[in-house]
Design a protein around this motif. Structure first.
Motif, short mmCIF file in Angstrom:
data_model
loop_
_atom_site.label_atom_id
_atom_site.label_comp_id
_atom_site.label_asym_id
_atom_site.label_seq_id
_atom_site.Cartn_x
_atom_site.Cartn_y
_atom_site.Cartn_z
N THR A 24 -31.69 25.11 -24.77
CA THR A 24 -32.85 24.40 -24.74
C THR A 24 -32.86 23.04 -24.79
O THR A 24 -33.58 22.08 -24.02
N SER A 27 -31.76 21.66 -21.27
CA SER A 27 -33.00 21.49 -20.37
C SER A 27 -33.93 20.31 -20.65
O SER A 27 -34.47 19.75 -19.78
N ASN A 28 -34.04 20.11 -21.97
CA ASN A 28 -35.05 19.14 -22.49
C ASN A 28 -34.56 17.70 -21.72
O ASN A 28 -34.99 16.75 -21.40
N HIS A 29 -33.01 17.47 -22.15
CA HIS A 29 -32.44 16.26 -21.96
C HIS A 29 -32.52 16.12 -20.30
O HIS A 29 -32.90 14.92 -19.70
#
Length: 159
Positions: A24, A27-29
């Motif tokens: 998670t 994926s956010n970065h």
């Protein structure tokens, strides 16, 4: 998360070694960082290309290849095939042995130095182990050897 952390996580993601929280965070970065997105895309593309190439490689059956080789080697044509290297070995080895023997047994002329070559040896400092020892330094002009002699002084007797 910074780009350095995400690079190692992208490689770990390829191996399937990420936990849900790590995936998670990665994926956010990647969603916010174009550089890491390009890296992730190129790693995924390279992995997919490797997998496609791996499935296209034909691996021969080892047992079948071995049987074919044995069959070819047992054929009369294989046994009658001329071996061009054999005469070289049978005649070359004795000639090489004779040359080596001649080199060892025949006298050699001593090496001569060119008259234009100057050989020099120097000793800037010679120290004897004992301050009372007598030392002599000699340079042989023919061989160029530097020779140092040290002789202990005779023991003094008190009387």
């Amino acid at each position: 998360m910074n780009c350095r952390d995400s690079e190692s996580l992208i490689l770990a993601e390829r191996d399937g070694a990420l936990t849900k929280p790590q995936l998670t965070a990665l994926s956010n970065h990647v969603a916010a960082c174009p550089s890491c997105l390009r890296l992730r895309t190129s790693v995924n593309t390279a992995t997919d290309t490797y997998q496609a190439g791996l499935s296209a490689v034909r691996v021969p059956d080892a047992d079948q290849a071995w049987r074919e080789l044995q069959s070819r080697m047992s054929s009369p044509a294989w046994r009658e095939k001329k071996r061009p290297l054999a005469p070289v070995i049978w005649f070359g080895l004795p000639v090489a042995a004779a040359a080596a023997l001649a080199f060892v047994l025949l006298p050699h002329s001593p090496e001569t130095t060119s008259p234009n070559v100057v050989t020099e040896a120097r000793a800037e400092f010679v120290e004897a182990g004992d301050a009372t020892a007598s030392t002599l330094v000699y340079v042989d002009k023919e061989s160029g050897w530097l020779v140092v002699w040290a002789a202990e002084a005779p023991a003094q007797t008190s009387g």
